[in-house]
Design an enzyme around this catalytic site. Sequence first.
Site, PDB file in Angstrom:
ATOM      1  N   ASP A  38      -5.630 -39.985  23.062  1.00 22.97           N
ATOM      2  CA  ASP A  38      -6.639 -40.867  23.627  1.00 22.97           C
ATOM      3  C   ASP A  38      -5.957 -42.170  24.029  1.00 22.97           C
ATOM      4  O   ASP A  38      -5.393 -42.852  23.176  1.00 22.97           O
ATOM      5  CB  ASP A  38      -7.720 -41.137  22.559  1.00 22.97           C
TER       6      ASP A  38
ATOM      7  N   ARG B  52      -7.511 -44.691  25.609  1.00 19.54           N
ATOM      8  CA  ARG B  52      -8.512 -45.717  25.949  1.00 19.54           C
ATOM      9  C   ARG B  52      -8.407 -46.960  25.072  1.00 19.54           C
ATOM     10  O   ARG B  52      -8.036 -46.859  23.908  1.00 19.54           O
ATOM     11  CB  ARG B  52      -9.931 -45.139  25.787  1.00 19.54           C
TER      12      ARG B  52
HETATM   13  N1  LIG Z   1      -7.639 -35.981  28.831  1.00 19.37           N
HETATM   14  C1  LIG Z   1      -8.794 -35.321  28.750  1.00 19.37           C
HETATM   15  N2  LIG Z   1      -9.939 -36.009  28.888  1.00 19.37           N
HETATM   16  C2  LIG Z   1     -11.092 -35.331  28.769  1.00 19.37           C
HETATM   17  C3  LIG Z   1     -11.141 -33.943  28.556  1.00 19.37           C
HETATM   18  N3  LIG Z   1     -12.448 -33.561  28.524  1.00 19.37           N
HETATM   19  C4  LIG Z   1     -13.171 -34.696  28.715  1.00 19.37           C
HETATM   20  N4  LIG Z   1     -12.365 -35.753  28.860  1.00 19.37           N
HETATM   21  C5  LIG Z   1     -12.677 -37.190  28.976  1.00 19.37           C
HETATM   22  O1  LIG Z   1     -13.055 -37.604  27.694  1.00 19.37           O
HETATM   23  C6  LIG Z   1     -13.883 -38.760  27.783  1.00 19.37           C
HETATM   24  C7  LIG Z   1     -15.111 -38.539  26.891  1.00 19.37           C
HETATM   25  O2  LIG Z   1     -15.713 -39.754  26.773  1.00 19.37           O
HETATM   26  P1  LIG Z   1     -16.832 -40.143  25.730  1.00 19.37           P
HETATM   27  O3  LIG Z   1     -17.896 -39.091  25.689  1.00 19.37           O
HETATM   28  O4  LIG Z   1     -17.236 -41.544  26.046  1.00 19.37           O
HETATM   29  O5  LIG Z   1     -16.067 -40.274  24.356  1.00 19.37           O
HETATM   30  P2  LIG Z   1     -15.888 -39.443  23.076  1.00 19.37           P
HETATM   31  O6  LIG Z   1     -14.541 -39.786  22.524  1.00 19.37           O
HETATM   32  O7  LIG Z   1     -16.178 -37.994  23.302  1.00 19.37           O
HETATM   33  O8  LIG Z   1     -16.930 -40.042  22.032  1.00 19.37           O
HETATM   34  P3  LIG Z   1     -18.522 -39.897  21.951  1.00 19.37           P
HETATM   35  O9  LIG Z   1     -19.001 -39.132  23.145  1.00 19.37           O
HETATM   36  O10 LIG Z   1     -19.000 -41.319  21.946  1.00 19.37           O
HETATM   37  O11 LIG Z   1     -18.805 -39.231  20.664  1.00 19.37           O
HETATM   38  C8  LIG Z   1     -14.209 -38.906  29.265  1.00 19.37           C
HETATM   39  O12 LIG Z   1     -13.367 -39.947  29.798  1.00 19.37           O
HETATM   40  C9  LIG Z   1     -13.811 -37.566  29.867  1.00 19.37           C
HETATM   41  O13 LIG Z   1     -13.372 -37.674  31.208  1.00 19.37           O
HETATM   42  C10 LIG Z   1      -9.909 -33.249  28.408  1.00 19.37           C
HETATM   43  O14 LIG Z   1      -9.845 -32.052  28.151  1.00 19.37           O
HETATM   44  N5  LIG Z   1      -8.772 -33.978  28.525  1.00 19.37           N
END
Ligand SMILES: Nc1nc2c(ncn2[C@@H]2O[C@H](COP(=O)(O)OP(=O)(O)OP(=O)(O)O)[C@@H](O)[C@H]2O)c(=O)[nH]1
Length: 362
Positions: free
Chosen positions: A294, A296
């Site tokens: 991550d 971010r």
């Molecule tokens: N690098 C990567 N990013 C992903 C993948 N699947 C989804 N994402 C990204 O993951 C992020 C998910 O964001 P959020 O839903 O805010 O964060 P989270 O960490 O899941 O936390 P919560 O939803 O708040 O529980 C987004 O930026 C998506 O684009 C993946 O397989 N690889």
Amino acid sequence: MSIKPDITELIARARSDLRMGVPVVLNGPHPVVIAALETLDAKRFPSLLSVGDDTVIAITARRAETLKARAYDGDLARVIVPKGATLSWVHGIADPAGDLRTPMKGPLNCARGGDAAAHRVALTLCKTARLLPACLVTAVSDSSEFARRNGLTLLSLSDVLPHLSTRSPLSDVISARLPLEVSETGRLHVFRPQDGGEEHYAVEIGRPNRSQPVLTRLHSACFTGDLMGSLKCDCGPQLRAALAQMGQEGHGILLYMNQEGRGIGLANKMRAYSLQDQGFDTVQANHRLGFEDDERDFRLGADILSAMGFSAVRLLTNNPKKVEMMQSSGIDVVERVPLKTGGNRHNHAYLATKALKSGHLL
Ligand SMILES: Nc1nc2c(ncn2[C@@H]2O[C@H](COP(=O)(O)OP(=O)(O)OP(=O)(O)O)[C@@H](O)[C@H]2O)c(=O)[nH]1
Ligand SMILES: [Zn+2]
């Protein structure tokens, strides 16, 4: 007052140069010229090699692990470019797409000792430019003259270093009324960082009391899930559920952070998806590309809340790191509100991996 670009502006220029495939010169005790491997082309590659004998490729320790290269510098490795190396060989160091089909023929020799500060800066610039974190680094003797002669951006390492670890202030550019399906009282605010980085948005529902904890969703952009209805993740349903709850309660703040792909950008996220098609999970895919699980910085969300006058939230999330980073940035998380929605047969393994490896609460 000078009209010359300051260091923040020079860093933004350097990022955009690297994205375009233009090299950048870093001045310090050991001056170097750097070029992002992802955008390095057949024209510039031989020219850069001819600059000097001392050329390496900087990669992160994550990428080095996959390539079985020795990361003597801890967080990064400096792979020595062998005589006669081709452009497709160096691209293969950066990009894991062909790792399984055409594995790198090792062993890769890595530099040991000496100074890796410029290499570290080079990798950070690549990451913030949303490029693969891999950079060609060649020693130059007279950096100022070399930059001037070739019309390249010149950065001083000692000027750059303090800027890479600090967050840029965000300015509230504009806000306007935005009636939404969930609430006709919506208002969209656009926040722009002063360092030329991505803009982020805050959707305000109702007119929440600034002195009370506000129902908040810190949401990272997911083009595929939020807009396309992708079944590979749970982002779209989470976004809509969060807005719906704010509509029902009559107030809330949805922070929409342009941190696509957990901060690696859409192109790299698609590279990660392509690796997932080869059988790697979401965390392994990020690592093979050279990224952390991550990338971010959730403190940006806290900065926006502070700028809007909030100091306490009820945070809609399953991610404990969001809670921790909010707290450490001065926003009191009085309650974590779970956001469980959007599970399906395509994202079952993805959600399980996030729970197992990234600490998400089920
Ligand atoms: N690098 C990567 N990013 C992903 C993948 N699947 C989804 N994402 C990204 O993951 C992020 C998910 O964001 P959020 O839903 O805010 O964060 P989270 O960490 O899941 O936390 P919560 O939803 O708040 O529980 C987004 O930026 C998506 O684009 C993946 O397989 N690889
Ligand atoms: Zn998603």
